[in-house]
Scaffold this active site. Sequence first.
Site, PDB file in Angstrom:
ATOM      1  N   ARG A 412       3.784 -18.360 -13.210  1.00 25.33           N
ATOM      2  CA  ARG A 412       3.823 -17.989 -14.629  1.00 25.33           C
ATOM      3  C   ARG A 412       5.234 -17.515 -14.938  1.00 25.33           C
ATOM      4  O   ARG A 412       5.796 -16.729 -14.187  1.00 25.33           O
ATOM      5  CB  ARG A 412       2.857 -16.846 -14.949  1.00 25.33           C
ATOM      6  CG  ARG A 412       1.394 -17.090 -14.633  1.00 25.33           C
ATOM      7  CD  ARG A 412       0.569 -15.886 -15.079  1.00 25.33           C
ATOM      8  NE  ARG A 412      -0.755 -15.863 -14.473  1.00 25.33           N
ATOM      9  CZ  ARG A 412      -1.821 -16.456 -14.988  1.00 25.33           C
ATOM     10  NH1 ARG A 412      -1.702 -17.125 -16.116  1.00 25.33           N
ATOM     11  NH2 ARG A 412      -2.995 -16.380 -14.398  1.00 25.33           N
ATOM     12  N   ARG A 442      -4.215 -19.976 -14.873  1.00 25.92           N
ATOM     13  CA  ARG A 442      -5.200 -19.798 -15.943  1.00 25.92           C
ATOM     14  C   ARG A 442      -4.602 -19.211 -17.218  1.00 25.92           C
ATOM     15  O   ARG A 442      -3.905 -18.207 -17.188  1.00 25.92           O
ATOM     16  CB  ARG A 442      -6.344 -18.901 -15.448  1.00 25.92           C
ATOM     17  CG  ARG A 442      -7.444 -18.696 -16.467  1.00 25.92           C
ATOM     18  CD  ARG A 442      -8.552 -17.862 -15.892  1.00 25.92           C
ATOM     19  NE  ARG A 442      -9.328 -18.612 -14.911  1.00 25.92           N
ATOM     20  CZ  ARG A 442      -9.903 -18.071 -13.851  1.00 25.92           C
ATOM     21  NH1 ARG A 442      -9.764 -16.797 -13.618  1.00 25.92           N
ATOM     22  NH2 ARG A 442     -10.599 -18.819 -13.016  1.00 25.92           N
ATOM     23  N   HIS A 472       0.309 -20.290  -5.387  1.00 22.96           N
ATOM     24  CA  HIS A 472       0.407 -18.951  -5.973  1.00 22.96           C
ATOM     25  C   HIS A 472       1.529 -18.124  -5.363  1.00 22.96           C
ATOM     26  O   HIS A 472       1.864 -17.052  -5.871  1.00 22.96           O
ATOM     27  CB  HIS A 472      -0.941 -18.232  -5.791  1.00 22.96           C
ATOM     28  CG  HIS A 472      -1.059 -16.934  -6.523  1.00 22.96           C
ATOM     29  ND1 HIS A 472      -1.090 -15.714  -5.873  1.00 22.96           N
ATOM     30  CD2 HIS A 472      -1.140 -16.656  -7.846  1.00 22.96           C
ATOM     31  CE1 HIS A 472      -1.197 -14.748  -6.767  1.00 22.96           C
ATOM     32  NE2 HIS A 472      -1.235 -15.285  -7.966  1.00 22.96           N
ATOM     33  N   ARG A 601      -6.320  -1.891  -7.270  1.00 22.54           N
ATOM     34  CA  ARG A 601      -6.237  -1.724  -8.713  1.00 22.54           C
ATOM     35  C   ARG A 601      -7.523  -2.136  -9.414  1.00 22.54           C
ATOM     36  O   ARG A 601      -8.008  -1.468 -10.312  1.00 22.54           O
ATOM     37  CB  ARG A 601      -5.086  -2.560  -9.281  1.00 22.54           C
ATOM     38  CG  ARG A 601      -4.885  -2.353 -10.792  1.00 22.54           C
ATOM     39  CD  ARG A 601      -3.979  -3.385 -11.406  1.00 22.54           C
ATOM     40  NE  ARG A 601      -4.686  -4.620 -11.708  1.00 22.54           N
ATOM     41  CZ  ARG A 601      -4.174  -5.836 -11.567  1.00 22.54           C
ATOM     42  NH1 ARG A 601      -2.967  -5.991 -11.100  1.00 22.54           N
ATOM     43  NH2 ARG A 601      -4.879  -6.902 -11.877  1.00 22.54           N
ATOM     44  N   HIS A 629       0.618  -4.230  -9.187  1.00 24.64           N
ATOM     45  CA  HIS A 629       0.471  -5.660  -8.915  1.00 24.64           C
ATOM     46  C   HIS A 629       0.921  -6.059  -7.514  1.00 24.64           C
ATOM     47  O   HIS A 629       0.661  -7.181  -7.072  1.00 24.64           O
ATOM     48  CB  HIS A 629       1.278  -6.448  -9.962  1.00 24.64           C
ATOM     49  CG  HIS A 629       0.977  -7.907 -10.020  1.00 24.64           C
ATOM     50  ND1 HIS A 629       1.880  -8.868  -9.624  1.00 24.64           N
ATOM     51  CD2 HIS A 629      -0.125  -8.580 -10.420  1.00 24.64           C
ATOM     52  CE1 HIS A 629       1.352 -10.071  -9.785  1.00 24.64           C
ATOM     53  NE2 HIS A 629       0.139  -9.929 -10.269  1.00 24.64           N
TER      54      HIS A 629
END
Length: 731
Positions: A412, A442, A472, A601, A629
């Site tokens: 992304r 997504r 990924h 998280r 993250h």
Amino acid sequence: MSTQTGDESAPGTLTAPPEPPVPGELPEGRFADRELSWLQFNERVLELAEDDGLPLLERVRFLAIFASNMDEFFMVRVAGLKRRIATGMAVAAASGRLPRQVLEMISIKAHELSARHAEVFARQVQPALAAEGITLVHFDQLHESEKERLHKFFRKMIFPVLTPLAVDPAHPFPYISGLSLNLAVIVRNPTTGKEHFARVKVPPLLPRFIAVDARGRPHRPEDAPDDDGFRSFVPLEDVISSFLYYLFPGMDVVEHHVFRVTRNEDLEVEEDDAENILKALEKELLRRRFGPAVRLELAGGFTPRLREMLIRELGIAEVDVYELPSPLDLTGLNLVADLERPELHYSQHVASTARGLAEVESAKPVDMFDAIRARDILLHHPYDSFSTSVQQFLSQAAADPYVLAIKQTLYRTSGDSPIVDALIDAAEAGKQVLAIVEIKARFDEEANISWARKLERAGVHVVYGIVGLKTHCKLSLVVRQEQDGLRRYCHVGTGNYNPKTARQYEDIGLLTCASDVGQDLTRLFNQLSGYAPRSKFHRLLVAPRSVRSGLLERIEREIAAAQAGRPAWVKMKVNSVVDEEIIDAFYRASMAGVPVDLVVRGISGVKAGVPGLSENIRVRSVLGRFLEHSRIYAFANEDDPEVFIGSADLMHRNLDRRVEVLVRVTDSGQVEELVNLIDLSMADTTSSWHLDTEVGGEPVWQRHYLDEDGGRLLDLHDHLMSTRRRRSTDR
């Protein structure tokens, strides 16, 4: 211990993960339900919105985040469960519950949270905003001058865009697009007395809330400064409702109500049968727009007949109807949260240049290649600047005449990303540039397709990864000609190459020119772009082949150490942990006396503190200013800690259906820093949520943010920001 993996006698492809071992004797019901755990995560977000100790506009932001999270949850997770039931794939989840049972529990919890969310806004946040001169009002509450201004705005900017759609024998019930706001309108012909239904879509490209001048409003504080921070906002649908007579001239408007539909928007691309993944995805994106409805939100006041008609026409079940007070769709509160009112926001954070890249602050950027040759550089965003580290690394590589090739994964990124610009510049300069673009990320699919084509037009070699797997991992490889030969410079990170989200997402990265990492990345990029089935790796664990097995091997090593009376512990920081095999390894470790600390998280399938199973497992969750993250995997390794960072969470999709990378951090100081980060996150003196297990066996999260005297515990994000500021000042 070496992290080398692979077997000369085995094919070793990325698409062939090893068969998992048979689990040991562990009790039934030991896994928490994934979907319910996710709802608990979003409940923690809601608790931040409820916290009156946080800046007001940040509470507004958390309300918007909660709403956005719920939208995605229904579009993907709830939609997926419904699809499994509809297609007969109703296999029990790891928790032992069937999809239908899970849906029932989701419905109860989601209704509860949705109502609580609306109440927090109406009873807590909205009055607090009004006290600060920021009001959300209905059209009929405005002054006449403001009404006239909005009247003109409606005629000029809104009315030409609107399209009323009637429903009668000649006009079938219209398609209602997902997440759109709509007005259900009943009009009456004054001549015949006959009533008709019409739908008016609220234009999604117009502002969700229309700002009007708040000067002179009676509830505005008298001492408030006269600036744009003091505003009244009117919901767009309220403005449209006030002028419906423009849309239906000659008809009487009997009633009108606001509703919103959520649809199944998950993608199912059959890659094995697709000649071209890009074209297959574009076709699926068109289909996604017409997915079945999974949630219907109704603003209060719907008459029974209108309510029943919508339920019937949308083919939705009664349990999927959510009746809420106006306004619906509080994702639009981001507009309010963006107001320039510094005193109502978190204090400004300015990221500093990472240690090792600027020992002395200077207006001139450091030579990235000199700095990386000097030592490995550990980055911690957003405390360390992304622009002066990763972005600068790729920009200098694109411009450097000695750089021969750049290889990059992109999952992304922003549309105007300097990362994409750097790759284009490098290609136009004649360098070999490879971009592994994951177009199936997504909800970013269309954007990724757009800039993937932009890269192709510039001469970049664009590859869409491996069939059946999402790519990924977060990797950059720069090959540079130097006096002593070719040298490979690498970046391995936990977050996307996105300069915008890097300012809000907490992530970790490693810049290195270590030969073993360079060799590993070269082999991996060859696998991703070509055919290299027998690749071995030295400092990397690579999914789907070796991340799971590598982590399990190390957990078992800690178990053996504990049983032999040697030091042992496992410490991990992840976004989610739901993989049953990994969780079972945690349970076995706990039963062997190994302390297991998990900073999670989001979703946790672990049940902590269960007698005889998980007394030695502690699970904490840190939420706040930044989105946690990063992923860190640390093991005692008999007082010589072994630490990995990377892109993989402990989920089936990450371990089995994605190309993921973990890299071992070898610098002792950096290893200590990462272990300390986990320890600080786990500390009882740090504000966090603790996972406990109730007597009935259900996991529950408890927030711990106040000490015995009522003072607030340490805020992890504030602490790390102040630590970086002191470090920057000391340089």
